[in-house]
Write a protein that holds these residues in place. Structure first.
Motif, mmCIF file in Angstrom:
data_model
loop_
_atom_site.group_PDB
_atom_site.id
_atom_site.type_symbol
_atom_site.label_atom_id
_atom_site.label_comp_id
_atom_site.label_asym_id
_atom_site.label_seq_id
_atom_site.Cartn_x
_atom_site.Cartn_y
_atom_site.Cartn_z
ATOM 1 N N GLU A 120 0.811 -1.217 0.000
ATOM 2 C CA GLU A 120 0.000 0.000 0.000
ATOM 3 C C GLU A 120 0.849 1.274 0.000
ATOM 4 O OE1 GLU A 120 -0.574 -2.657 2.037
ATOM 5 O OE2 GLU A 120 -2.552 -2.495 2.964
ATOM 6 N N ARG A 121 1.961 1.242 0.769
ATOM 7 C CA ARG A 121 2.746 2.476 0.892
ATOM 8 C C ARG A 121 3.388 2.856 -0.442
ATOM 9 N NH1 ARG A 121 1.756 6.392 4.195
ATOM 10 N NH2 ARG A 121 3.346 7.967 3.891
ATOM 11 N N ALA A 122 3.947 1.858 -1.136
ATOM 12 C CA ALA A 122 4.562 2.138 -2.440
ATOM 13 C C ALA A 122 3.517 2.639 -3.426
ATOM 14 C CB ALA A 122 5.257 0.891 -2.980
ATOM 15 N N VAL A 123 2.348 1.998 -3.414
ATOM 16 C CA VAL A 123 1.275 2.415 -4.324
ATOM 17 C C VAL A 123 0.871 3.859 -4.027
ATOM 18 C CG1 VAL A 123 -1.174 2.041 -4.889
ATOM 19 C CG2 VAL A 123 0.407 0.104 -4.801
ATOM 20 N N LEU A 124 0.766 4.184 -2.719
ATOM 21 C CA LEU A 124 0.369 5.546 -2.330
ATOM 22 C C LEU A 124 1.439 6.574 -2.703
ATOM 23 C CD1 LEU A 124 -1.483 7.519 -0.711
ATOM 24 C CD2 LEU A 124 -0.131 6.934 1.293
ATOM 25 N N VAL A 125 2.652 6.341 -2.214
ATOM 26 C CA VAL A 125 3.698 7.357 -2.325
ATOM 27 C C VAL A 125 4.069 7.614 -3.782
ATOM 28 C CG1 VAL A 125 6.112 7.819 -1.788
ATOM 29 C CG2 VAL A 125 4.578 6.927 -0.026
ATOM 30 N N LYS A 126 4.084 6.541 -4.590
ATOM 31 C CA LYS A 126 4.447 6.706 -6.008
ATOM 32 C C LYS A 126 3.202 6.846 -6.886
ATOM 33 C CE LYS A 126 7.872 3.249 -5.972
ATOM 34 N NZ LYS A 126 8.999 2.536 -6.597
ATOM 35 N N GLU A 127 2.041 6.884 -6.283
ATOM 36 C CA GLU A 127 0.791 6.952 -7.047
ATOM 37 C C GLU A 127 0.780 5.934 -8.200
ATOM 38 O OE1 GLU A 127 -1.254 11.153 -6.281
ATOM 39 O OE2 GLU A 127 0.140 11.227 -7.941
ATOM 40 N N LEU A 128 1.140 4.691 -7.845
ATOM 41 C CA LEU A 128 1.155 3.623 -8.844
ATOM 42 C C LEU A 128 -0.266 3.184 -9.194
ATOM 43 C CD1 LEU A 128 3.952 1.296 -7.373
ATOM 44 C CD2 LEU A 128 4.188 3.112 -9.091
ATOM 45 N N THR A 129 -0.402 2.575 -10.352
ATOM 46 C CA THR A 129 -1.638 1.894 -10.722
ATOM 47 C C THR A 129 -1.317 0.420 -10.937
ATOM 48 O OG1 THR A 129 -2.503 3.848 -11.824
ATOM 49 C CG2 THR A 129 -3.513 1.748 -12.403
ATOM 50 N N GLN B 13 -5.919 4.144 -2.935
ATOM 51 C CA GLN B 13 -5.099 4.171 -1.718
ATOM 52 C C GLN B 13 -4.785 5.621 -1.394
ATOM 53 O OE1 GLN B 13 -3.988 0.823 -0.553
ATOM 54 N NE2 GLN B 13 -4.166 2.074 1.289
ATOM 55 N N VAL B 14 -5.475 6.147 -0.389
ATOM 56 C CA VAL B 14 -5.360 7.571 -0.066
ATOM 57 C C VAL B 14 -4.575 7.770 1.223
ATOM 58 C CG1 VAL B 14 -6.718 9.689 0.206
ATOM 59 C CG2 VAL B 14 -7.577 7.866 -1.251
ATOM 60 N N GLY B 15 -4.422 6.699 2.001
ATOM 61 C CA GLY B 15 -3.646 6.747 3.235
ATOM 62 C C GLY B 15 -3.408 5.327 3.694
ATOM 63 N N THR B 16 -2.572 5.172 4.732
ATOM 64 C CA THR B 16 -2.263 3.838 5.243
ATOM 65 C C THR B 16 -2.260 3.867 6.774
ATOM 66 O OG1 THR B 16 0.121 4.266 5.190
ATOM 67 C CG2 THR B 16 -0.836 3.300 3.211
ATOM 68 N N GLY C 134 -2.792 4.688 -6.196
ATOM 69 C CA GLY C 134 -2.465 5.625 -5.125
ATOM 70 C C GLY C 134 -2.884 7.046 -5.456
ATOM 71 N N PHE C 135 -3.108 7.822 -4.390
ATOM 72 C CA PHE C 135 -3.534 9.213 -4.587
ATOM 73 C C PHE C 135 -2.930 10.108 -3.512
ATOM 74 C CE2 PHE C 135 -6.209 12.838 -3.642
ATOM 75 C CZ PHE C 135 -6.352 13.404 -4.891
ATOM 76 N N ILE C 136 -2.230 11.145 -3.945
ATOM 77 C CA ILE C 136 -1.703 12.174 -3.040
ATOM 78 C C ILE C 136 -2.162 13.516 -3.579
ATOM 79 C CG2 ILE C 136 0.403 13.300 -2.237
ATOM 80 C CD1 ILE C 136 1.725 10.541 -2.238
#
Lengths: 335, 335
Positions: free
Chosen positions: A262-271, B243-246, B274-276
Motif C-alpha cells: 500500500e505504501r509504495a502504491v500511495l507514495v508513487k501513485e502507482l496503478t 489508496q489515499v492513506g495507510t 495511489g492518490f496524493i
C-alpha cells in the motif's frame, strides 16, 4: 460415420505446479453431434500458462473440470454441423479441449478462422490469445508514452515476444526478463528488446537496475511473486503495473505472503490493474487486424514451439513452468 | 517590531505511532522577514494523518525535518510582506508549520484565502486538504456509477465525512468503516452513509458483508493493513481501490507482510491506485468551487474537532490514531 476420439483427461486438481500425473488418457466413440452442436476435428491444441490456474482449487475466472478433457483452446475443422452459421469445412478456434475431436455447442466457438490469411495455428498464438493479450493489455492498460521504460516479464514467451515488438513500435525503451542467456539473446535479436536480464542470475536485480537507468514506467507482468516484489521498488512515480499472469507463484491456497505494498502504491501513485483477455472481446477484431497487418508486412517476429501428438500435451504444459519452451507452445494433431 | 514565536519542534523520527515525546517546545524571536518572504501569524494549525508518514524514516513524498517546527499546513494573516503579490492583511494557507509565526518564502504558500466566503479554518478542512482529497480522489480515481457500492474507511474523519456526502450525491450505496458506534451513528445521521460498521467489533467482517449485499465496487481506502486485506475479498469484478492513506499500518521499516494480492487483482481485474492530493493541484480550483457551492447551499455537513493552544498539537495528532477525534482536527491559536 463414427470417430474414435482420444482425450487428455484432467485427473485431479493441483494447487502446485502441474505434472504429467495430473492427467490421464481417455477415449470415446463419437457418432456425430446433436442439435445446435458442431463436431470439430482439432488440428492444433494450445498450451498456456493460464491452464495452471484453471487446474487449481482457488477461485478463478474459469475452471477445468476433473474427469473431462483438459480445458484448452484449439483450432480445427468442422466435420459435422447441426448449428446455424457453421458449415462443414469451416475452420474455427474455441474451447475445444485437449482431444482429437470436439462435439460442442457454438457458445464454445470464439471465432471462425480463414487459413488463407495466416497459418491456421496462428489463431492460437500471434492472432489468438497471445497476440490479443499482448496488444490489448499493452495499449489499453499500460499505454506507454514514447521514451517510457517498459519492463516485460517472460519476455521470450508467446505473449512477451509480441509485447516487446509492439512496445518498440511505440518508441519505448524495452527491457525484458527471461530465464536463460540464450532466450535473452533471442529477445534482443528477434523481438526488439533493448536489454534483457536473466532472472536466474544471482545479481539479476543489479543487472535489472542497470538495464533501467531511468526506472520502470510500465510493467507488463506475467509472473508476480518474488520478481514483482523487487520490480515495485524500481517503478517510477505514476507507474502502471499490468497483472496479466502470476506464473512465478507456485500456489494460492493458502494465499502466500508478500511485502505489503500500500505504501509504495500511495507514495508513487502507482496503478496496479489486472487483465484477462477474455473480458475484452470487444477489442479482439481491432487487435487482430493490427497484428495481421504486422505479420503481412513482416514486422512481427514470432516463434512457435510445436510438439507432435496428443500425448505430448501434459509435458508441454510442464515445460512452460520449467522455462524450457521458446515462444508459443502448441500441440500438432493434423497439419 | 519583534515577535516571540513559540514552536512545536520535531525532536526525532518515528516509524511507529507518533507520541507526545516525539516533539519539544521551542521559541525564537522574529525581527521581520527577508526579501521574497512573508511573515505570517498562524490562526489555525492543521493536524493530519499524513503527518505520521512525514515523521517516518521510510521513503515518502515529503518529510518533516528533525530540529525544525513540525511540517504542517496552517492558515494565517500576513503581518509583513517582502514578496510580490502579498500584502499585509492577506490571509493565506500553506506550509507554515506548527508554530505561532512563520517567516516563509512564497513557494510555501498554497493559496490566498477569502475569509468572507467561508470561515477561515475551512481552508484547512472542507476547502483544504480534506475536501480536495475527498473530491478529487472520489471523482478522478474511483469515479463510481450510480448504484455502485462505495466503501469508505475512516468514514467519520475529515476526509471520509465529505466522501460520504459526495458519493451520496452521485446516487451510490455508501458504506463506511469507523471505530465506534457513536461515530457510526454520526456518519449515518449527518454524512449520508447508508450503512456504517464499527471495525472494532469482533464480527465486523460479517457486518460489513451484510452492509454490502452486492459486494464492493469502489473502495476509498485511508487505512490499508488488515482491514484492507479483508476488503479485497469483498470487491467485485472491475472494482477500484484508491489508496489515499495507510493509517492502519503502524510502521513501514521493515516493510510488513500481507497476503499476496496479484491473484485477486488479476482474476477480478481490480485497479489499485495511489492518490496524493498535492500532485493534483491543477484540479484544486475546480474542486474548491464545487465544495463551496455545497457549503453555500447547506448541502455539506462538516464537523471540526478544535483544540486550543499550540501545546495541544501533539496530543491532537496522537488522537487521530487512537480514533478519539471526530471530524477535521485543528489547533486554534487566534480566532
Amino acid at each position: 460415420m463414427r470417430y474414435l476420439n482420444h482425450q487428455i483427461i484432467l485427473k485431479r486438481r493441483t494447487d502446485g505446479l502441474p505434472c504429467a500425473g495430473d492427467f490421464s488418457l481417455g477415449e470415446q466413440w463419437i457418432d456425430g453431434c446433436g442439435a445446435g452442436e458442431v463436431l470439430v476435428r482439432n488440428y492444433y491444441l494450445s498450451v498456456d500458462p493460464a491452464q495452471k490456474g484453471w487446474m487449481g482449487s482457488a477461485v478463478n475466472y474459469a475452471s477445468a473440470v476433473v474427469g473431462q478433457p483438459m480445458r484448452a483452446l484449439a483450432v480445427g475443422e468442422v466435420l459435422v454441423s447441426q448449428a446455424e452459421g457453421f458449415s462443414v469445412g469451416d475452420f474455427v478456434v474455441g474451447w475445444l479441449g485437449w482431444q482429437e475431436y470436439a462435439c460442442v455447442t457454438t457458445d464454445k466457438i470464439q471465432t471462425k478462422v480463414d487459413p488463407t490469411v495466416a497459418p491456421l495455428r496462428y489463431a492460437l498464438g500471434a492472432l489468438g490469445l497471445n497476440g490479443l493479450t499482448a496488444y490489448i493489455a499493452l495499449n489499453d492498460i499500460l499505454s506507454p508514452d514514447p521514451e517510457d521504460t517498459v519492463l516485460v516479464s517472460t519476455a521470450a514467451g508467446g505473449v512477451g515476444s509480441i509485447v516487446g515488438q509492439l512496445a518498440k513500435r511505440r518508441g519505448c525503451h524495452i527491457v525484458g526478463l527471461t530465464s536463460s542467456d540464450a532466450k535473452a539473446r533471442l529477445c534482443c535479436c528477434e523481438y526488439g528488446y533493448d536489454r534483457v536480464v536473466n532472472y536466474t542470475a544471482s545479481d539479476w536485480l543489479q543487472q535489472l537496475k542497470a538495464a533501467c537507468p531511468n526506472g520502470v514506467d510500465r510493467y507488463f507482468d506475467m509472473v508476480g511473486g518474488w520478481i514483482t516484489d523487487e520490480v515495485i521498488g524500481l517503478m517510477n512515480h505514476s507507474g502502471v503495473h499490468a497483472q496479466v499472469g502470476t506464473a512465478a507463484v507456485e500456489g494460492w491456497s493458502p494465499v502466500p505472503l508478500a511485502p505489503r505494498r500500500e505504501r509504495a502504491v500511495l507514495v508513487k501513485e502507482l496503478t496496479h490493474k489486472g487483465f484477462i483477455a477474455f473480458n475484452h472481446e470487444h477489442r479482439f477484431d481491432h487487435a487482430r487486424r493490427h497484428l495481421l497487418d504486422m505479420i503481412d508486412c513482416g514486422a512481427l517476429n514470432y516463434r512457435e514451439d510445436i510438439r507432435d501428438g496428443l500425448a505430448s500435451a501434459p509435458a508441454a504444459l510442464v515445460s512452460l513452468y520449467e522455462g524450457t519452451n521458446t515462444g508459443k507452445t502448441l500441440v500438432r494433431l493434423v497439419d
